[in-house]
Write a protein that holds these residues in place. Sequence first.
Motif, PDB file in Angstrom:
ATOM      1  N   ARG A 189      -9.970 -26.190 -13.176  1.00  0.00           N
ATOM      2  CA  ARG A 189      -9.460 -26.723 -12.385  1.00  0.00           C
ATOM      3  C   ARG A 189     -10.199 -25.769 -11.339  1.00  0.00           C
ATOM      4  O   ARG A 189     -11.289 -26.306  -9.675  1.00  0.00           O
ATOM      5  N   GLU A 192     -14.037 -25.587 -10.888  1.00  0.00           N
ATOM      6  CA  GLU A 192     -14.676 -26.719 -11.188  1.00  0.00           C
ATOM      7  C   GLU A 192     -14.648 -26.938  -9.171  1.00  0.00           C
ATOM      8  O   GLU A 192     -15.268 -27.503  -8.862  1.00  0.00           O
ATOM      9  N   PRO A 199     -13.927 -32.796 -12.262  1.00  0.00           N
ATOM     10  CA  PRO A 199     -12.986 -32.506 -13.430  1.00  0.00           C
ATOM     11  C   PRO A 199     -13.713 -32.838 -14.224  1.00  0.00           C
ATOM     12  O   PRO A 199     -13.827 -34.251 -14.989  1.00  0.00           O
TER      13      PRO A 199
END
Length: 217
Positions: A189, A192, A199
Amino acid sequence: GAHLRALDGLRMGADPAHGLFVGNEFLQPGMGFTVRFPSGWETANARDFVAARSKTALILVALAGEGPDPMQVAREVQDRDEVDLKLRSSPVGSLPAVRGEAKARMEGRPAMLDVVWVAHGGLIYQVLGVSTSGESERAAVLAAIETFRPITKADRSRIRVERLRIRTARSGETMASLAARTGSRWTARELEVLNGVSPGAPLSSGQSVKIVRQERY
């Protein structure tokens, strides 16, 4: 592209050259020394000193002067602070050092002041300990003072730093699988967000991706 490659190897987070703690040991690769504080004490690494404290004791390491002679610096400090420290020359490990002690007060209570000036690398370091609660705390302070020593190659190898690295995605990979394959310290995460990827979105084959790895200093 080229601007991504320029980011490869960029350090993320604090610079170890300013010193860092590994457990209760303070490593200062920039100045080339290490010192181990009593375990469980609260520690602090400030710009001009490094310190550790318990409820009834304090240890503080700071730069006190230059040159090869710790006695000269010790006398200057003693004269300036007008405290009788009963100075004596006695090495700390392999390093020339001068030790002093005096009765003192800490937060209104009787205390013992132990100070050592140590010569290392053309500089004089002052390692100061104050203890109020009796022999066991003072013993911990004195033991910590004795751990001041030059940093070794083995010490340096324990220092880790987080660096930005550029990796190429494979066909069908997500950020999670790329993070696992490349040994990224940051989560999928976090990566990202760092890369502006939605996500769980699939990455395209050959896509350049920024990751963060923990590497030797």
